[in-house]
Design a protein around this motif. Structure first.
Motif, PDB file in Angstrom:
ATOM      1  N   ASN A   2      55.377  16.552 -21.392  1.00 40.43           N
ATOM      2  CA  ASN A   2      54.960  16.204 -20.037  1.00 40.43           C
ATOM      3  C   ASN A   2      53.580  15.555 -20.063  1.00 40.43           C
ATOM      4  O   ASN A   2      52.734  15.936 -20.881  1.00 40.43           O
ATOM      5  CB  ASN A   2      54.906  17.446 -19.144  1.00 40.43           C
ATOM      6  CG  ASN A   2      56.260  18.100 -18.979  1.00 40.43           C
ATOM      7  OD1 ASN A   2      57.294  17.482 -19.199  1.00 40.43           O
ATOM      8  ND2 ASN A   2      56.260  19.367 -18.603  1.00 40.43           N
ATOM      9  N   GLU A  20      58.297   7.526 -17.392  1.00 42.71           N
ATOM     10  CA  GLU A  20      59.487   8.014 -16.692  1.00 42.71           C
ATOM     11  C   GLU A  20      60.744   7.305 -17.189  1.00 42.71           C
ATOM     12  O   GLU A  20      61.796   7.930 -17.361  1.00 42.71           O
ATOM     13  CB  GLU A  20      59.322   7.788 -15.184  1.00 42.71           C
ATOM     14  CG  GLU A  20      58.365   8.752 -14.510  1.00 42.71           C
ATOM     15  CD  GLU A  20      59.046  10.048 -14.078  1.00 42.71           C
ATOM     16  OE1 GLU A  20      60.150   9.988 -13.519  1.00 42.71           O
ATOM     17  OE2 GLU A  20      58.450  11.115 -14.305  1.00 42.71           O
ATOM     18  N   ILE A  24      59.966  10.753 -20.287  1.00 39.71           N
ATOM     19  CA  ILE A  24      58.751  11.553 -20.467  1.00 39.71           C
ATOM     20  C   ILE A  24      58.258  11.901 -19.066  1.00 39.71           C
ATOM     21  O   ILE A  24      57.874  11.011 -18.295  1.00 39.71           O
ATOM     22  CB  ILE A  24      57.679  10.772 -21.250  1.00 39.71           C
ATOM     23  CG1 ILE A  24      58.210  10.438 -22.650  1.00 39.71           C
ATOM     24  CG2 ILE A  24      56.382  11.566 -21.336  1.00 39.71           C
ATOM     25  CD1 ILE A  24      57.393   9.406 -23.392  1.00 39.71           C
ATOM     26  N   LEU A  25      58.301  13.161 -18.714  1.00 39.24           N
ATOM     27  CA  LEU A  25      58.045  13.572 -17.334  1.00 39.24           C
ATOM     28  C   LEU A  25      56.570  13.447 -16.970  1.00 39.24           C
ATOM     29  O   LEU A  25      55.700  13.955 -17.680  1.00 39.24           O
ATOM     30  CB  LEU A  25      58.488  15.019 -17.130  1.00 39.24           C
ATOM     31  CG  LEU A  25      58.364  15.559 -15.706  1.00 39.24           C
ATOM     32  CD1 LEU A  25      59.287  14.817 -14.757  1.00 39.24           C
ATOM     33  CD2 LEU A  25      58.674  17.060 -15.683  1.00 39.24           C
ATOM     34  N   THR A  27      54.040  14.785 -14.544  1.00 36.12           N
ATOM     35  CA  THR A  27      53.965  15.943 -13.657  1.00 36.12           C
ATOM     36  C   THR A  27      52.891  15.804 -12.591  1.00 36.12           C
ATOM     37  O   THR A  27      52.995  16.408 -11.514  1.00 36.12           O
ATOM     38  CB  THR A  27      53.684  17.225 -14.457  1.00 36.12           C
ATOM     39  OG1 THR A  27      52.433  17.081 -15.147  1.00 36.12           O
ATOM     40  CG2 THR A  27      54.799  17.481 -15.458  1.00 36.12           C
ATOM     41  N   VAL A  47      56.756  14.715  -9.242  1.00 37.05           N
ATOM     42  CA  VAL A  47      55.330  14.604  -9.522  1.00 37.05           C
ATOM     43  C   VAL A  47      54.517  15.282  -8.429  1.00 37.05           C
ATOM     44  O   VAL A  47      54.921  15.294  -7.259  1.00 37.05           O
ATOM     45  CB  VAL A  47      54.912  13.115  -9.663  1.00 37.05           C
ATOM     46  CG1 VAL A  47      55.013  12.391  -8.326  1.00 37.05           C
ATOM     47  CG2 VAL A  47      53.522  12.984 -10.262  1.00 37.05           C
ATOM     48  N   SER A  58      48.444  22.863 -14.309  1.00 35.05           N
ATOM     49  CA  SER A  58      49.369  21.759 -14.558  1.00 35.05           C
ATOM     50  C   SER A  58      50.343  22.079 -15.688  1.00 35.05           C
ATOM     51  O   SER A  58      50.011  22.793 -16.634  1.00 35.05           O
ATOM     52  CB  SER A  58      48.586  20.487 -14.904  1.00 35.05           C
ATOM     53  OG  SER A  58      49.457  19.447 -15.297  1.00 35.05           O
ATOM     54  N   ARG A  59      51.536  21.504 -15.593  1.00 35.36           N
ATOM     55  CA  ARG A  59      52.542  21.634 -16.643  1.00 35.36           C
ATOM     56  C   ARG A  59      52.409  20.543 -17.696  1.00 35.36           C
ATOM     57  O   ARG A  59      53.195  20.494 -18.656  1.00 35.36           O
ATOM     58  CB  ARG A  59      53.948  21.575 -16.032  1.00 35.36           C
ATOM     59  CG  ARG A  59      54.287  22.736 -15.110  1.00 35.36           C
ATOM     60  CD  ARG A  59      55.682  22.563 -14.534  1.00 35.36           C
ATOM     61  NE  ARG A  59      55.754  21.415 -13.643  1.00 35.36           N
ATOM     62  CZ  ARG A  59      56.793  20.602 -13.551  1.00 35.36           C
ATOM     63  NH1 ARG A  59      57.845  20.777 -14.326  1.00 35.36           N
ATOM     64  NH2 ARG A  59      56.792  19.603 -12.697  1.00 35.36           N
ATOM     65  N   ALA A  60      51.444  19.640 -17.531  1.00 34.74           N
ATOM     66  CA  ALA A  60      51.298  18.523 -18.459  1.00 34.74           C
ATOM     67  C   ALA A  60      50.734  18.976 -19.799  1.00 34.74           C
ATOM     68  O   ALA A  60      49.934  19.908 -19.873  1.00 34.74           O
ATOM     69  CB  ALA A  60      50.405  17.452 -17.843  1.00 34.74           C
ATOM     70  N   ASP A  61      51.157  18.277 -20.846  1.00 30.03           N
ATOM     71  CA  ASP A  61      50.622  18.512 -22.187  1.00 30.03           C
ATOM     72  C   ASP A  61      49.525  17.515 -22.525  1.00 30.03           C
ATOM     73  O   ASP A  61      48.557  17.842 -23.216  1.00 30.03           O
ATOM     74  CB  ASP A  61      51.737  18.383 -23.227  1.00 30.03           C
ATOM     75  CG  ASP A  61      52.906  19.299 -22.950  1.00 30.03           C
ATOM     76  OD1 ASP A  61      52.722  20.523 -23.073  1.00 30.03           O
ATOM     77  OD2 ASP A  61      53.983  18.789 -22.591  1.00 30.03           O
TER      78      ASP A  61
END
Length: 264
Positions: A2, A20, A24-25, A27, A47, A58-61
């Motif tokens: 993410n 997207e 690749i999400l 978020t 999003v 956040s869920r992002a990496d």
């Protein structure tokens, strides 16, 4: 994997779309102007729109800092990132340390830094083929490097490892080949507009010049014009015409001398 996008400019718009497209999400989108952030968010599957730099939940990496060069350090100093986050900027001209040192000073949680630089001119709303766009990667450790390489290779076939010094040199060259060239076209149009002549008359010439330069081993091999030929009478005529515009005159004289010096 993410990702989050910090910024709402041209690079942010294009990265959000291509991530997207390749599953690749995205978020999170951050923008001081909520409407601009919403504009990008409308093209994404799922999003969260942020107007604050708090990404602690956040869920992002990976967090992409897509802001102007002068704002990179400020944004990184104010943002809150989750533990283990990877924070990268997308600038050609700024070093990795803009993120690395700022994160070290302002953040207690362990986070990593990197650079993800797409070598392209971007305009919102104008699609580009990302598979052909070179992406320069730099990071502070091997684990982050491998992750960024994976992200880059998911969207492009042209991925390179490049340190901050090499990338800065690439960026200078990009300014010459893209920004300065485009500005010269703008000056050409201004000259023609002042005499009520059509810029379209030059477009076949521009297209052929570009085509020859791309096909040659070195653009200097296909240089033409009065400066190369030593056509002093044409040069003098041009200088006489431009005499009343100091800016145009300076540009013409500088480039003429540069061409002549090169080909001596």
């Amino acid at each position: 994997m993410n990702v989050a996008i910090i910024g709402t400019g041209n690079v942010a718009w294009h990265l959000a779309r291509v991530f997207e497209k390749n599953e690749i999400l995205v978020t999170d989108i951050y923008g001081r102007d909520e409407d601009k952030a919403e504009e990008i968010g409308q093209q994404l599957y799922e999003v969260k729109i942020n107007t604050e730099l708090d990404f602690s939940e956040s869920r992002a990496d990976v967090f992409f800092v897509c802001v102007s060069d002068d704002a990179i350090a400020e944004v990184c100093s104010k943002a809150l990132f989750p533990e283990g986050a990877i924070v990268v900027h997308t600038s050609g001209g700024r070093p990795l340390s803009d993120v690395q040192e700022t994160l070290r000073i302002y953040h207690d949680l362990p986070v990593s830094s990197g650079v993800f630089y797409p070598v392209m001119t971007f305009t919102k709303g104008k699609a580009v083929d990302f598979l052909k766009i070179p992406i320069a990667i730099e990071s502070e450790n091997e684990e982050t490097e491998n992750l960024l390489l994976g992200l880059a290779r998911a969207i492009s076939n042209e991925v390179f490892l490049m340190n901050s010094k090499e990338r800065a040199i690439l960026h200078v060259s990009a300014v010459f080949s893209c920004n300065f060239t485009n500005h010269l076209w703008a000056l050409s149009k201004a000259i023609l507009d002042s005499e009520n002549l059509e810029f379209d008359m030059l477009k076949p010439l521009i297209a052929e010049t570009f085509k020859k330069a791309m096909a040659s081993d070195h653009p200097a091999e296909v240089q033409t014009g009065p400066a190369l030929r030593g056509d002093d009478s044409s040069i003098k005529s041009h200088l006489d015409y431009l005499a009343e515009d100091e800016d145009l005159l300076e540009v013409y004289e500088t480039l003429t001398k540069s061409i002549q010096d090169w080909h001596e």
